[in-house]
Design a protein around this motif. Structure first.
Motif, PDB file in Angstrom:
ATOM      1  N   PHE A 199      46.668  45.295  42.904  1.00 26.44           N
ATOM      2  CA  PHE A 199      46.185  43.931  43.117  1.00 26.44           C
ATOM      3  C   PHE A 199      45.914  43.311  41.758  1.00 26.44           C
ATOM      4  O   PHE A 199      45.560  44.012  40.819  1.00 26.44           O
ATOM      5  CB  PHE A 199      44.904  43.944  43.961  1.00 26.44           C
ATOM      6  N   PHE A 200      46.088  42.000  41.685  1.00 24.42           N
ATOM      7  CA  PHE A 200      45.838  41.322  40.418  1.00 24.42           C
ATOM      8  C   PHE A 200      44.648  40.378  40.502  1.00 24.42           C
ATOM      9  O   PHE A 200      44.250  39.809  39.487  1.00 24.42           O
ATOM     10  CB  PHE A 200      47.091  40.597  39.943  1.00 24.42           C
ATOM     11  N   PHE A 201      44.107  40.224  41.695  1.00 28.36           N
ATOM     12  CA  PHE A 201      42.936  39.373  41.857  1.00 28.36           C
ATOM     13  C   PHE A 201      41.997  40.007  42.872  1.00 28.36           C
ATOM     14  O   PHE A 201      42.444  40.579  43.870  1.00 28.36           O
ATOM     15  CB  PHE A 201      43.342  37.968  42.319  1.00 28.36           C
ATOM     16  N   ARG A 202      40.700  39.858  42.597  1.00 29.13           N
ATOM     17  CA  ARG A 202      39.711  40.397  43.511  1.00 29.13           C
ATOM     18  C   ARG A 202      39.876  39.807  44.906  1.00 29.13           C
ATOM     19  O   ARG A 202      39.632  40.465  45.913  1.00 29.13           O
ATOM     20  CB  ARG A 202      38.307  40.115  42.962  1.00 29.13           C
ATOM     21  N   PHE A 203      40.305  38.536  44.935  1.00 37.15           N
ATOM     22  CA  PHE A 203      40.438  37.892  46.227  1.00 37.15           C
ATOM     23  C   PHE A 203      41.520  38.532  47.104  1.00 37.15           C
ATOM     24  O   PHE A 203      41.453  38.494  48.330  1.00 37.15           O
ATOM     25  CB  PHE A 203      40.737  36.397  46.044  1.00 37.15           C
ATOM     26  N   ALA A 302      44.665  39.867  31.470  1.00 41.20           N
ATOM     27  CA  ALA A 302      44.452  40.000  32.919  1.00 41.20           C
ATOM     28  C   ALA A 302      44.087  41.445  33.274  1.00 41.20           C
ATOM     29  O   ALA A 302      44.191  42.355  32.459  1.00 41.20           O
ATOM     30  CB  ALA A 302      45.695  39.570  33.676  1.00 41.20           C
ATOM     31  N   LYS A 303      43.668  41.620  34.508  1.00 44.51           N
ATOM     32  CA  LYS A 303      43.279  42.934  34.989  1.00 44.51           C
ATOM     33  C   LYS A 303      44.136  43.333  36.195  1.00 44.51           C
ATOM     34  O   LYS A 303      44.557  42.488  36.971  1.00 44.51           O
ATOM     35  CB  LYS A 303      41.819  42.887  35.414  1.00 44.51           C
ATOM     36  N   VAL A 304      44.373  44.615  36.315  1.00 44.57           N
ATOM     37  CA  VAL A 304      45.063  45.152  37.489  1.00 44.57           C
ATOM     38  C   VAL A 304      44.100  46.060  38.221  1.00 44.57           C
ATOM     39  O   VAL A 304      43.310  46.762  37.599  1.00 44.57           O
ATOM     40  CB  VAL A 304      46.277  46.027  37.122  1.00 44.57           C
ATOM     41  N   TYR A 305      44.191  46.056  39.542  1.00 47.21           N
ATOM     42  CA  TYR A 305      43.353  46.934  40.344  1.00 47.21           C
ATOM     43  C   TYR A 305      44.245  47.870  41.143  1.00 47.21           C
ATOM     44  O   TYR A 305      45.224  47.440  41.741  1.00 47.21           O
ATOM     45  CB  TYR A 305      42.489  46.107  41.297  1.00 47.21           C
TER      46      TYR A 305
END
Length: 636
Positions: A199-203, A302-305
């Motif tokens: 995922f790239f966004f918490r949303f 950016a962050k990756v999850y």
DNA sequence: GAGTGATCAGGTCA
DNA sequence: CTGACCTGATCACT
């Protein structure tokens, strides 16, 4: 392709409980739309070949593709949406200026049952409990909307103030429209979300029910145990803010929340909310979903999850931080027997440090320096030492005869082309849209995208040159067990990322013994990727179910790049997009591949090879080994 | 430049 | 309804 077909398999189409669909909003009509307006090159009228290639019209075009391409005229101010906007059926805001509102409503009623595809609300039961298809559908729709909002923000950038958060806006809109799934909180696995998903966004994690806190790191729920309410943790996100220990991929030392004040000194954490829930989970031996966040290797800001599966909490303690305040610490242990996820990321880190640590490495760089970053060649399954000989070349080779004779013209932007600047002729050629977001993500599929080329005076840092800047992600050519050599990425790839061009020799037509040919005239399964209209007022993108135009044949048999290794899949994770740019007073066309959805590291990259229309003998089609649930059985 | 810290407007859920 | 909270983009500063 048959642009009017509604029977194609679009994510989310199959298993909807139609009786429970509250608000089905069909995007596509049942009837092909024939635009009367014939301006707007290059696919204005009927079915012309790509601009520079005046090849004789192939048999396939007329006999197999009666649907003309829709044109994409720049919408004039005050233009009344006419026939060509029928796709916007659910576009309530536009109904007022529609000359035929009654007919429109009638059509809507008629197509309601046939729809149930990419567009539309999610059934109530699937909002509670999802599956793979709904999860994919929600994520695709989120990112399509997010990209579109991002594009709109880029235009407004000159206006000061207003922090850009297209992710929050998109999430908010989809939440309010009920485009979400797995709303029911649960301990343990979430249906449709697989270990290793990124995922790239918490949303995104909120919308699919993996972690329903948009900011907080600990999500928990109240569970009734022996008539008593007890908070239990359901999921945590470890993203580095609290100095968690994340070195070992089977353990995780997670810090409790709280105690961080912006102005004052750090305070002691309290055993409440999430901290309490983790404590109770420890006591009960309850499993907790773990999402690990880290910097994105491609886009460092950016962050990756990564969803790393289920963990149990082994112990907890109170630790004094440097400031003297106390912090809760929890040691989580990964439940054994789950597929590797974060561990793969750790391995890749090592390979990047020292390429020789890659098991099965044959060549550190198959491109011999032709690309800016190396592409390794790996075989972990048998003794074969490499694919058949070919010459690596990063771009398409154009025979003389294909070069454009008309003078090319670029834009006259001075520095970098600015989104929203309609004086830029390159932007005008793209119907006024800047094709990419500020960080180089493709916003929408189109029949043709115009990039800036060397004929444009704008600088090389112009954002409208994405497909010409070479490889950006770290790729690996590897041997599969059943399907020969293939391609995958070490880096996580987000949807809309440019992957590579299809390099090779531009040829007249395909010969049937060429396995390395790209052929744009094949039958391709249609799919939706662009932002659906109706979600935002200014969304003017037409449906992306346009027919694939024009004959382009590229042979990568003798000369080619990494793209020649990409295998076919009936449920692919990349797609191709025609792109044109100008160089040395000539126009060039290339086929560029973009990520269709987020692709975790080490996942095989695939695209839809399509089905040749020239074969009369069905036996010549190849048996498909893609193994997806949507497999059509054959391709080629 | 790349990396880091500060800043700030945003969401949801409890 | 308020506030807590392991956001994400941007800018200034090493």
């Amino acid at each position: 392709m048959d642009g009017g077909s509604c029977s194609n398999s679009v994510p989310g189409s199959a298993n909807f409980d139609k009786s429970r669909v509250l608000d089905v909003k069909p995007l596509r009509t049942l009837v092909p739309v024939f635009p009367s307006n014939t301006q707007g090159p290059p696919f204005a009228s009927g079915f012309p070949p790509f601009y520079p290639f005046n090849l004789p019209q192939g048999v396939n075009q007329q006999t197999h593709n009666p649907t003309p391409l829709r044109s994409f005229p720049v919408r004039q101010p005050n233009e009344v949406p006419g026939e060509q906007h029928e796709d916007d059926d659910n576009y309530e805001d536009e109904v007022f200026d529609d000359p035929k509102p009654l007919r429109k409503r009638a059509r809507k009623a008629r197509t309601t049952v046939a729809s149930g595809d990419f567009v539309g609300a999610i059934g109530l039961s699937q909002r509670e409990d999802g599956d793979r298809e709904v999860v994919t559908n929600v994520l695709m729709r989120f990112d399509g909307l997010r990209r579109k909002l991002s594009q709109l923000e880029d235009v407004k950038e000159s206006m000061k103030g207003g922090i850009k958060r297209p992710d929050l806006k998109a999430g908010n809109i989809l939440m309010s429209k009920g485009v979400r799934t797995n709303m029911k909180k649960r301990i343990g696995a979430v249906p449709g979300v697989e270990i290793g998903d990124i995922f790239f966004f918490r949303f995104e994690m909120c919308l699919v029910g993996l972690h329903s806190q948009s900011m907080a790191g600990i999500d928990y729920m109240i569970v009734k145990i022996n008539l008593e309410d007890e908070p239990l943790a359901v999921s945590i996100v470890s993203s580095g803010g609290y100095g968690d220990e994340t070195e070992d991929s089977n353990f995780l030392i997670y810090s409790g929340h709280g105690g961080i004040n912006k102005k004052e000194q750090a305070a002691d954490q309290k055993l409440e909310r999430g901290n309490l829930a983790l404590e109770r989970s420890l006591h009960r031996g309850s499993e907790v979903r773990v999402i690990r966040g880290m910097k994105d290797a491609v886009n460092t800001s950016a962050k990756v999850y990564v969803y790393d599966g289920l963990y149990t909490i082994q112990e907890s303690w109170l630790e004094k931080a440097k400031s003297g305040s106390s912090t809760f610490k929890y040691k989580l242990v990964r439940v054994p027997g789950q597929p590797n996820a974060f561990a793969i990321w750790k391995s890749i880190e090592k390979w990047k440090e020292m390429i020789s640590s890659r098991v099965g490495l044959i060549l550190p760089d198959i491109t011999s320096g032709a690309e800016k970053i190396p592409v390794s060649l790996v075989n972990e399954v048998d003794e074969e030492k490499g694919p058949a000989c070919f010459k690596y070349f990063a771009a398409v080779q154009y025979p003389k005869s294909f070069k454009l004779t008309q003078p090319a013209y670029g834009c006259n932007c001075q520095n970098a082309c600015q989104p929203g600047n309609l004086n830029c002729s390159c932007i005008r050629k793209n119907e006024g849209d800047f094709p990419y977001t500020a960080n180089g993500i493709l916003v929408s599929r189109k029949p043709l995208i115009h990039e800036c080329g060397s004929a444009c005076p704008c600088l090389a840092n112009c954002k409208n040159r994405v497909s010409q800047s070479g490889l950006k992600i770290r790729l690996e050519v590897f041997k599969t067990k059943e399907r020969g050599w293939s391609l995958r990425s070490w880096d996580p790839v987000r949807a809309g990322t440019f992957i590579c061009q299809y390099a090779g020799e531009l040829i007249d037509k395909t010969s049937e013994d060429d396995d390395y040919v790209f052929d744009s005239t094949r039958d391709y399964e249609s799919f939706s990727w662009n932002c659906e209209s109706g979600l935002i007022d200014s969304s003017t993108d037409a449906s992306d179910n346009y027919a694939i135009p024009s004959p382009v044949f590229i042979s990568a048999k003798n000369i080619g790049n990494v793209a020649r290794f990409m295998n076919h899949s009936c449920d692919p994770n990349t797609f191709w997009q025609p792109i044109m740019y100008e160089h040395s007073n000539e126009s060039f066309l290339c086929i560029a591949f973009f990520a269709l959805r987020h692709i975790p590291p080490m996942t095989e990259l695939t695209y839809d090879y399509g089905i040749s229309r020239s074969y009369t003998d069905p036996c010549k089609k190849k048996k498909c080994l893609c193994g997806s649930s949507k497999c059509r059985g054959h391709f080629g």
